[in-house]
Design an enzyme around this catalytic site. Structure first.
Site, mmCIF file in Angstrom:
data_model
loop_
_atom_site.group_PDB
_atom_site.id
_atom_site.type_symbol
_atom_site.label_atom_id
_atom_site.label_comp_id
_atom_site.label_asym_id
_atom_site.label_seq_id
_atom_site.Cartn_x
_atom_site.Cartn_y
_atom_site.Cartn_z
ATOM 1 N N ARG A 44 69.516 80.782 43.531
ATOM 2 C CA ARG A 44 70.941 80.815 43.201
ATOM 3 C C ARG A 44 71.160 79.824 42.073
ATOM 4 O O ARG A 44 70.434 78.824 41.950
ATOM 5 C CB ARG A 44 71.780 80.397 44.408
ATOM 6 C CG ARG A 44 71.700 81.337 45.578
ATOM 7 C CD ARG A 44 72.480 80.775 46.777
ATOM 8 N NE ARG A 44 72.434 81.679 47.897
ATOM 9 C CZ ARG A 44 71.569 81.581 48.907
ATOM 10 N NH1 ARG A 44 70.686 80.589 48.934
ATOM 11 N NH2 ARG A 44 71.592 82.455 49.896
ATOM 12 N N LYS A 69 72.500 77.184 50.271
ATOM 13 C CA LYS A 69 73.715 77.768 50.834
ATOM 14 C C LYS A 69 73.668 77.664 52.355
ATOM 15 O O LYS A 69 72.652 77.954 52.982
ATOM 16 C CB LYS A 69 73.835 79.234 50.405
ATOM 17 C CG LYS A 69 75.150 79.863 50.789
ATOM 18 C CD LYS A 69 75.269 81.237 50.190
ATOM 19 C CE LYS A 69 76.593 81.873 50.537
ATOM 20 N NZ LYS A 69 76.709 83.213 49.960
ATOM 21 N N HIS A 139 72.798 85.548 38.995
ATOM 22 C CA HIS A 139 72.699 86.248 40.273
ATOM 23 C C HIS A 139 72.037 87.619 40.109
ATOM 24 O O HIS A 139 71.348 88.085 41.021
ATOM 25 C CB HIS A 139 74.076 86.368 40.934
ATOM 26 C CG HIS A 139 73.992 86.289 42.426
ATOM 27 N ND1 HIS A 139 73.647 85.130 43.097
ATOM 28 C CD2 HIS A 139 74.155 87.229 43.367
ATOM 29 C CE1 HIS A 139 73.624 85.366 44.394
ATOM 30 N NE2 HIS A 139 73.929 86.637 44.594
ATOM 31 N N HIS A 165 68.499 83.966 53.054
ATOM 32 C CA HIS A 165 69.601 84.656 53.708
ATOM 33 C C HIS A 165 69.608 84.315 55.195
ATOM 34 O O HIS A 165 68.564 84.370 55.850
ATOM 35 C CB HIS A 165 69.472 86.168 53.559
ATOM 36 C CG HIS A 165 69.772 86.664 52.188
ATOM 37 N ND1 HIS A 165 69.319 87.880 51.722
ATOM 38 C CD2 HIS A 165 70.501 86.134 51.176
ATOM 39 C CE1 HIS A 165 69.747 88.064 50.487
ATOM 40 N NE2 HIS A 165 70.458 87.015 50.133
#
Length: 193
Positions: A44, A69, A139, A165
């Site tokens: 990212r 994240k 991205h 993720h």
């Protein structure tokens, strides 16, 4: 309800983008290395901004992302053979600028870090230089990385880990891109009576 599908670049577009920076300058060396690491590790833009020299192992190609994240730490990997040259050239130029190990890898001439906006702008700038007409952002490079891994046979779970993720459902959005490849493979199969 259909999900919006992630955009991606073709391999030719990626090659043109990576070739766009003028590597005869310190800025071009930095930008080429930044594009390579962003794309080849699926990072990212916020993760690229935070990278420090100690986060990248040039021998193994491991890229350690701390506090990504959702506060998640992870390790992604890049092909050290492909990236070692461009990243090594930038690290040498960075050292000549007087950068220290605690300075961001991708710094400005005054050794301050690049912002996410600055990186987004640079990707747009090189997209134009490369003559790419499709959407191209940091991205999109991440989407391209994920899509290519799935096309090459990586499991959804492996791609989930590399991208950081939290849910495999987030990673599954990339599976649509493999559908055209799957259709090709089925059509190319030898029909056995």
């Amino acid at each position: 309800r259909r999900r919006r599908l992630p955009k991606r670049l073709s391999r030719d577009e990626v090659a043109a983008l990576l070739a766009a920076p003028d590597t005869s300058t310190w800025r071009g060396l930095r930008d080429r290395a930044m594009l390579e690491v962003t794309y080849r590790a699926g990072l990212r833009v916020s993760e690229v901004v935070k990278l420090r020299p100690g986060d990248v192992d040039m021998e193994t190609g491991a890229v350690h992302v701390w506090n990504g994240k959702g506060g998640v730490d992870r390790t992604s990997y890049l092909d050290p053979g492909r990236v070692r040259e461009s990243l090594g050239d930038w690290m040498n130029a960075r050292e000549r600028l007087g950068a220290r190990d605690d300075d961001p890898i991708f710094c400005r001439e005054d050794l301050g870090g690049l912002s996410t906006r600055a990186i987004q702008y640079l990707v747009r700038e090189y997209k134009d230089v490369a003559g790419i007409t499709t959407a191209c952002t940091p991205h999109v490079l991440r989407h391209t990385f994920a899509s290519e891994l799935l096309e090459e046979g990586f499991s959804t779970r492996s791609v989930q880990e590399l991208l950081g993720h939290a849910s495999v459902a987030t990673t599954e959005v990339y599976l649509h891109i493999s559908e055209s490849k799957l259709a090709e493979q089925v059509r190319a199969r030898a029909v056995v009576p």
